[in-house]
Scaffold this motif. Structure first.
Motif, PDB file in Angstrom:
ATOM      1  N   LEU A   1      -2.192  -2.688  -2.314  1.00 56.57           N
ATOM      2  CA  LEU A   1      -2.166  -1.216  -2.495  1.00 56.57           C
ATOM      3  C   LEU A   1      -1.128  -0.301  -2.315  1.00 56.57           C
ATOM      4  O   LEU A   1      -0.871   0.656  -3.084  1.00 56.57           O
ATOM      5  CB  LEU A   1      -3.282  -0.778  -1.458  1.00 56.57           C
ATOM      6  N   MET A   2      -0.610  -0.458  -1.401  1.00 60.30           N
ATOM      7  CA  MET A   2       0.832   0.035  -0.975  1.00 60.30           C
ATOM      8  C   MET A   2       1.877  -0.197  -1.941  1.00 60.30           C
ATOM      9  O   MET A   2       2.600   0.807  -2.592  1.00 60.30           O
ATOM     10  CB  MET A   2       1.373  -0.157   0.708  1.00 60.30           C
TER      11      MET A   2
ATOM     12  N   ARG B   1      -7.061  -8.679   4.906  1.00 60.21           N
ATOM     13  CA  ARG B   1      -6.736  -7.176   5.007  1.00 60.21           C
ATOM     14  C   ARG B   1      -5.194  -6.925   4.881  1.00 60.21           C
ATOM     15  O   ARG B   1      -5.007  -5.968   4.294  1.00 60.21           O
ATOM     16  CB  ARG B   1      -7.436  -6.548   6.465  1.00 60.21           C
ATOM     17  N   VAL B   2      -4.383  -7.751   5.506  1.00 60.69           N
ATOM     18  CA  VAL B   2      -2.840  -7.433   5.202  1.00 60.69           C
ATOM     19  C   VAL B   2      -2.733  -7.605   3.754  1.00 60.69           C
ATOM     20  O   VAL B   2      -1.922  -6.957   3.278  1.00 60.69           O
ATOM     21  CB  VAL B   2      -2.282  -8.483   5.994  1.00 60.69           C
TER      22      VAL B   2
ATOM     23  N   MET C   1      -3.875  -4.409   2.063  1.00 62.98           N
ATOM     24  CA  MET C   1      -3.075  -3.483   2.373  1.00 62.98           C
ATOM     25  C   MET C   1      -1.602  -3.372   1.466  1.00 62.98           C
ATOM     26  O   MET C   1      -1.091  -2.395   0.809  1.00 62.98           O
ATOM     27  CB  MET C   1      -2.701  -3.419   3.779  1.00 62.98           C
ATOM     28  N   HIS C   2      -1.022  -4.555   1.447  1.00 64.62           N
ATOM     29  CA  HIS C   2       0.280  -4.806   0.714  1.00 64.62           C
ATOM     30  C   HIS C   2       0.038  -4.440  -0.696  1.00 64.62           C
ATOM     31  O   HIS C   2       1.036  -4.025  -1.373  1.00 64.62           O
ATOM     32  CB  HIS C   2       0.939  -6.341   1.083  1.00 64.62           C
TER      33      HIS C   2
END
Length: 59
Positions: free
Chosen positions: A29-30, A22-23, A26-27
């Protein structure tokens, strides 16, 4: 997607690494280069590989 052959995943998913997956997502995508969202400069601390470089080469 590098492990998807069109039918199934060709990699074993470790259920104990769920938070890590998940991390990483998220990284990705951001901080992806084509993300056009205006992110606060304070988030650059968490960007792997250094500060954001604009499409025109500016920082």
């Amino acid at each position: 997607m590098e492990f998807w052959d069109g039918d199934r995943l060709n990699i074993d998913i470790n259920p104990f690494k769920g938070m890590t997956y998940r991390v990483e997502l998220m990284h990705y995508l951001m901080f992806h280069p084509i993300n056009q969202a205006d992110l606060p400069d304070e988030l650059d601390l968490y960007r792997l590989g250094g500060r954001k470089i604009g499409l025109d080469g500016s920082q």
